[in-house]
Design an enzyme around this catalytic site. Structure first.
Site: not given
Ligand code: G6P
Ligand code: MN
Length: 443
Positions: A93, A148, A170-171, A201, A266, A286
């Site tokens: 990542r 993802n 997706c949340d 997103h 997003y 991040r």
């Molecule tokens: C949201 C998105 C996810 C993503 C995440 C990243 O929840 O829906 O798809 O992976 O954010 O969050 P983070 O805290 O890991 O940057």
């Molecule tokens: Mn997502």
């Protein structure tokens, strides 16, 4: 009441304790027969397992729990696969985020060259393998997939495994709706009925109403136009790091680009690319924040609970991410017809958009899966943006199938985050080098 067997694939994730807690919290609505943890990284999985046993003993009397890295053991006789794998881990990542930034281009987990293209090519075969194993050992099970980049994974499964019982989810909209509910002074996001459309997103709310049918959009727009999605008090702990707060705030500027809708956060990566790059640190992205923050917190807490032999006073909690997947499993297991946002084939739901595109829209969910609701026609602005982005997503999947360097390059050229073919090629060559271990050989 039917009891269900669930396997969590990618169980070493920092999100697993939350999912376990949600499963336990919802044991009346969704009783478990057996819970299985599966991960190829046994060390991470064992850390999660140590607390899982603790949590479960405190909540269930006789629940069989196992952890394994053997496919057969993990996938046999299961009703649900909860998939949340990260191919390449946070290390990759970090590369996905940092490489584009070197060229002044957005570096993001699921957006742009790193997110859609680099991560996409890594994830496709990994998710296809989960589908294969699930079909082999539990042909009737449902796979609920958070892995993802969901847009790419969804398109890949549509083409490569068309009749699979996989639902890509997706949340993010759920998290934002929780914020909206707070802004409106409602108890729960479930007190709102929403209309939403887009790609994963990459979407917009067009309507938000209370249960009586009253329009809540004017109040929301007025608030978001001033503060973004930052409610007056803390909502959840999932998206509360400083960079996320910045993202919620930025919704204010995204709203200005189309004041008739409310945006998914997003969109900032596609509409405010220059701002995003200016506000990124190419040496600390991040992924670093997550490694230094959430990952440390979750695993320190796992160790503490294991040593103490009790989860009393734990700071690990359920969140939107964990509740949503359990709600979805409940809707399928008990045919509740709950209205939920899912990533499904368009198939005419958005009238003036590619019927084969994977779109994120409201669906009624029951034991036969999702029934997508009609969206109708969408405006030129959104249509144009979505056509460009869906082409990126489709090209990435075609590139993977054909092992085509050229199509990947085209995908990069089409991304709204990339300024030119020259920059696209330079980024692609760097990504290719970084992904040697994961990508197939390209022609
Ligand atoms: C949201 C998105 C996810 C993503 C995440 C990243 O929840 O829906 O798809 O992976 O954010 O969050 P983070 O805290 O890991 O940057
Ligand atoms: Mn997502």
């Amino acid at each position: 009441m039917k009891k269900n067997t669930v396997v969590i694939v990618g169980a070493g994730s920092t999100h697993t304790p939350g999912i376990i807690q949600s499963l336990l919290q919802k044991k009346e609505e969704f009783p478990l027969k057996k819970l299985i943890l599966f991960d190829i990284d046994e060390e991470r999985m064992n850390m999660v397992k140590s607390i899982m046993t603790q949590f479960i003993e405190e909540a269930y009397e006789n629940l069989e729990v196992i952890s394994t890295s053997d496919y057969k053991e993990a996938f046999t006789d299961v009703d649900f696969v909860f998939a949340q794998i990260r191919q390449g881990g946070l290390k990759m990542r970090s590369c996905d985020e940092k490489i584009p930034l070197k060229y002044g281009v957005v570096g993001q987990e699921t957006c742009g060259p790193g997110g859609s293209i680099s991560y996409g090519i890594r994830s496709i075969p990994a998710v296809i393998e989960i589908i294969r194993q699930a079909k082999k050992y539990s042909p009737n099970c449902w796979i609920l997939n958070y892995s993802n980049p969901a847009a790419i994974v969804a398109e890949a499964t549509r083409i490569l495994r068309p009749n699979s019982k996989i639902l890509n989810i997706c949340d993010m909209p759920i998290g934002t709706e929780t914020r909206m509910a707070k802004i409106l002074g409602l108890k729960s996001r479930k007190d709102m009925i929403v209309k939403y459309y887009g790609l994963n997103h990459f979407g917009w709310w067009t309507d938000v109403r209370d249960k009586e049918g009253n329009d809540l959009m004017p109040r929301l727009k007025a608030y978001v136009g001033e503060h973004g999605y930052l409610p007056p008090e803390v909502v959840d702990h999932q998206h509360m790091d400083p960079s996320w707060i910045e993202t919620h705030k930025k919704a204010k500027d995204i709203l200005a680009t189309d004041p008739t809708t409310l945006p998914n956060t997003y969109l900032k990566y596609y509409l405010f690319q220059d701002y995003v790059v200016e506000h990124s640190d190419p040496n600390y992205t991040r992924a670093n924040e997550v490694m230094d923050g959430r990952e440390k917190h979750v695993f320190t807490e796992c160790r503490r609970i294991a040593e103490k032999g009790s989860s009393e006073g734990t700071t690990l909690t359920t969140d939107n991410h964990s509740i949503f997947i359990v709600d979805l499993a409940t809707a399928i297991a008990f045919n509740t017809k709950e209205r939920m946002l899912l990533i499904v084939e368009n198939n005419g739901a958005i009238k003036n958009f590619d019927p084969t595109a994977m779109v994120e829209i409201p669906c009624l969910v029951g034991s036969n899966g999702p029934e997508p609701l009609l969206v109708g026609e969408i405006p030129q602005f959104q249509k144009g943006l979505m056509e460009q982005q869906v082409s990126v997503e489709k090209l990435v999947v075609q590139a993977w199938i054909e092992k085509s360097y050229h199509k990947l390059w085209q995908a990069l050229m089409l991304s709204k985050t990339v300024p030119s073919a020259t920059v696209a090629k330079a980024i692609l060559d760097d990504l290719l080098e970084a992904n040697k271990e994961y990508w197939p050989e390209l022609k």
